[in-house]
Design a protein around this motif. Structure first.
Motif, PDB file in Angstrom:
ATOM      1  N   PRO A  95       0.747  -1.376  -0.153  1.00  0.00           N
ATOM      2  CA  PRO A  95       0.129   0.194  -0.071  1.00  0.00           C
ATOM      3  C   PRO A  95       0.837   1.325  -0.060  1.00  0.00           C
ATOM      4  O   PRO A  95       0.227   2.146  -0.426  1.00  0.00           O
ATOM      5  CB  PRO A  95      -0.703  -0.064   1.215  1.00  0.00           C
ATOM      6  CG  PRO A  95       0.032  -1.254   2.135  1.00  0.00           C
ATOM      7  CD  PRO A  95       0.562  -2.033   1.354  1.00  0.00           C
ATOM      8  N   ALA A  96       2.121   1.166   0.272  1.00  0.00           N
ATOM      9  CA  ALA A  96       2.799   2.441   0.566  1.00  0.00           C
ATOM     10  C   ALA A  96       2.935   3.126  -0.810  1.00  0.00           C
ATOM     11  O   ALA A  96       3.437   2.364  -1.859  1.00  0.00           O
ATOM     12  CB  ALA A  96       4.333   2.169   1.040  1.00  0.00           C
ATOM     13  N   LYS A  97       2.704   4.368  -1.022  1.00  0.00           N
ATOM     14  CA  LYS A  97       3.104   5.035  -2.465  1.00  0.00           C
ATOM     15  C   LYS A  97       4.230   5.853  -2.486  1.00  0.00           C
ATOM     16  O   LYS A  97       4.779   6.219  -3.407  1.00  0.00           O
ATOM     17  CB  LYS A  97       1.781   5.993  -2.563  1.00  0.00           C
ATOM     18  CG  LYS A  97       0.463   5.214  -2.599  1.00  0.00           C
ATOM     19  CD  LYS A  97      -0.946   6.326  -2.922  1.00  0.00           C
ATOM     20  CE  LYS A  97      -2.031   5.492  -2.778  1.00  0.00           C
ATOM     21  NZ  LYS A  97      -3.100   6.278  -2.744  1.00  0.00           N
ATOM     22  N   ALA A  98       4.660   6.405  -1.295  1.00  0.00           N
ATOM     23  CA  ALA A  98       5.809   6.944  -1.171  1.00  0.00           C
ATOM     24  C   ALA A  98       6.581   6.729   0.144  1.00  0.00           C
ATOM     25  O   ALA A  98       6.015   6.730   1.087  1.00  0.00           O
ATOM     26  CB  ALA A  98       5.588   8.679  -1.337  1.00  0.00           C
ATOM     27  N   MET A  99       7.865   7.152   0.353  1.00  0.00           N
ATOM     28  CA  MET A  99       8.586   7.127   1.447  1.00  0.00           C
ATOM     29  C   MET A  99       9.417   8.174   1.613  1.00  0.00           C
ATOM     30  O   MET A  99      10.204   8.613   0.508  1.00  0.00           O
ATOM     31  CB  MET A  99       9.619   5.722   1.572  1.00  0.00           C
ATOM     32  CG  MET A  99      10.156   5.574   2.657  1.00  0.00           C
ATOM     33  SD  MET A  99      10.677   3.786   3.072  1.00  0.00           S
ATOM     34  CE  MET A  99      11.823   3.655   1.757  1.00  0.00           C
ATOM     35  N   TYR A 100       9.783   8.731   2.725  1.00  0.00           N
ATOM     36  CA  TYR A 100      10.466   9.940   2.801  1.00  0.00           C
ATOM     37  C   TYR A 100      10.892  10.180   4.236  1.00  0.00           C
ATOM     38  O   TYR A 100      10.335   9.404   5.117  1.00  0.00           O
ATOM     39  CB  TYR A 100       9.800  11.190   2.404  1.00  0.00           C
ATOM     40  CG  TYR A 100       8.580  11.665   2.957  1.00  0.00           C
ATOM     41  CD1 TYR A 100       8.115  12.008   4.238  1.00  0.00           C
ATOM     42  CD2 TYR A 100       7.271  11.097   2.537  1.00  0.00           C
ATOM     43  CE1 TYR A 100       7.143  12.197   4.962  1.00  0.00           C
ATOM     44  CE2 TYR A 100       5.743  11.153   2.794  1.00  0.00           C
ATOM     45  CZ  TYR A 100       6.019  11.686   4.094  1.00  0.00           C
ATOM     46  OH  TYR A 100       4.650  11.790   4.830  1.00  0.00           O
ATOM     47  N   THR A 101      11.860  11.198   4.555  1.00  0.00           N
ATOM     48  CA  THR A 101      12.053  11.447   5.923  1.00  0.00           C
ATOM     49  C   THR A 101      11.364  12.758   6.285  1.00  0.00           C
ATOM     50  O   THR A 101      11.164  13.312   5.376  1.00  0.00           O
ATOM     51  CB  THR A 101      13.709  11.763   5.977  1.00  0.00           C
ATOM     52  OG1 THR A 101      14.112  12.882   5.169  1.00  0.00           O
ATOM     53  CG2 THR A 101      14.336  10.669   5.664  1.00  0.00           C
ATOM     54  N   LYS A 102      11.113  12.957   7.635  1.00  0.00           N
ATOM     55  CA  LYS A 102      10.470  14.039   8.140  1.00  0.00           C
ATOM     56  C   LYS A 102      11.410  15.065   8.424  1.00  0.00           C
ATOM     57  O   LYS A 102      12.867  14.914   8.663  1.00  0.00           O
ATOM     58  CB  LYS A 102       9.716  13.819   9.482  1.00  0.00           C
ATOM     59  CG  LYS A 102       8.423  12.803   9.200  1.00  0.00           C
ATOM     60  CD  LYS A 102       7.602  12.933  10.257  1.00  0.00           C
ATOM     61  CE  LYS A 102       6.559  11.921  10.199  1.00  0.00           C
ATOM     62  NZ  LYS A 102       5.421  12.513  10.409  1.00  0.00           N
ATOM     63  N   ASP A 103      10.998  16.305   8.050  1.00  0.00           N
ATOM     64  CA  ASP A 103      12.030  17.491   8.258  1.00  0.00           C
ATOM     65  C   ASP A 103      11.883  18.187   9.671  1.00  0.00           C
ATOM     66  O   ASP A 103      10.808  18.961   9.882  1.00  0.00           O
ATOM     67  CB  ASP A 103      11.742  18.542   7.020  1.00  0.00           C
ATOM     68  CG  ASP A 103      12.674  19.605   7.140  1.00  0.00           C
ATOM     69  OD1 ASP A 103      13.573  19.700   7.995  1.00  0.00           O
ATOM     70  OD2 ASP A 103      12.667  20.601   6.217  1.00  0.00           O
ATOM     71  N   TYR A 104      12.806  17.654  10.484  1.00  0.00           N
ATOM     72  CA  TYR A 104      12.706  18.289  11.891  1.00  0.00           C
ATOM     73  C   TYR A 104      13.642  19.649  11.875  1.00  0.00           C
ATOM     74  O   TYR A 104      13.487  20.130  13.049  1.00  0.00           O
ATOM     75  CB  TYR A 104      13.091  17.184  12.827  1.00  0.00           C
ATOM     76  CG  TYR A 104      12.135  16.172  13.045  1.00  0.00           C
ATOM     77  CD1 TYR A 104      12.613  14.925  12.498  1.00  0.00           C
ATOM     78  CD2 TYR A 104      10.914  16.206  13.464  1.00  0.00           C
ATOM     79  CE1 TYR A 104      11.584  13.763  12.514  1.00  0.00           C
ATOM     80  CE2 TYR A 104       9.919  15.065  13.584  1.00  0.00           C
ATOM     81  CZ  TYR A 104      10.429  14.126  13.015  1.00  0.00           C
ATOM     82  OH  TYR A 104       9.580  12.970  13.266  1.00  0.00           O
ATOM     83  N   ALA A 105      14.208  20.169  11.053  1.00  0.00           N
ATOM     84  CA  ALA A 105      14.747  21.194  11.018  1.00  0.00           C
ATOM     85  C   ALA A 105      13.869  22.592  10.604  1.00  0.00           C
ATOM     86  O   ALA A 105      14.158  23.704  10.600  1.00  0.00           O
ATOM     87  CB  ALA A 105      16.075  21.503   9.962  1.00  0.00           C
ATOM     88  N   THR A 106      12.531  22.361  10.792  1.00  0.00           N
ATOM     89  CA  THR A 106      11.569  23.399  10.601  1.00  0.00           C
ATOM     90  C   THR A 106      11.804  24.539  11.714  1.00  0.00           C
ATOM     91  O   THR A 106      12.019  24.247  12.684  1.00  0.00           O
ATOM     92  CB  THR A 106      10.096  22.859  10.278  1.00  0.00           C
ATOM     93  OG1 THR A 106       9.361  24.013  10.232  1.00  0.00           O
ATOM     94  CG2 THR A 106       9.895  22.283  11.788  1.00  0.00           C
ATOM     95  N   THR A 107      11.373  25.752  11.206  1.00  0.00           N
ATOM     96  CA  THR A 107      11.494  26.993  12.477  1.00  0.00           C
ATOM     97  C   THR A 107      10.390  27.208  13.105  1.00  0.00           C
ATOM     98  O   THR A 107      10.124  27.795  14.036  1.00  0.00           O
ATOM     99  CB  THR A 107      11.923  28.163  11.543  1.00  0.00           C
ATOM    100  OG1 THR A 107      10.891  28.459  10.626  1.00  0.00           O
ATOM    101  CG2 THR A 107      13.199  28.080  10.770  1.00  0.00           C
TER     102      THR A 107
END
Length: 104
Positions: free
Chosen positions: A46-58
């Motif tokens: 079922p996975a369509k995409a895989m990515y990392t979360k961006d925890y460097a957000t301000t």
């Protein structure tokens, strides 16, 4: 215009002749082979995409504004998914805190 610039990456969904597309930004350093990650992703039907979360957000993380880091992004190409995403962008507004159509 950050959200607008990232839209070009959506065209990778149209590369249906490949089982998986891996997008890597110029500033991303790959330190080990990606074979295991790609095989695991392909096995997750079922996975369509895989990515990392961006925890460097301000912005403080509220649950809806957790951005994705498209420096390393895996996806399963699908014209239907491309069309659905394109429709979301065309019919929704972009908010820096909550994303497109407040979908995060």
């Amino acid at each position: 215009d950050t959200g607008i610039r990232d839209l070009i990456k959506l065209h990778a969904f149209k590369l249906e002749q490949h089982p998986v597309v891996v997008m890597v930004d110029l500033t991303t350093l790959i330190l080990q082979p990606l074979d295991e990650v790609i095989n695991t992703f392909l096995a997750d039907t079922p996975a369509k995409a895989m990515y990392t979360k961006d925890y460097a957000t301000t912005l403080p993380v509220t649950g809806t504004n957790q951005g994705i880091n498209t420096g390393l992004f895996f996806l399963k190409p699908s014209k239907e998914e491309f069309d659905a995403l394109k429709n979301t962008y065309a019919t929704s507004y972009y908010d820096e805190e909550n994303g497109w159509g407040e979908l995060g």
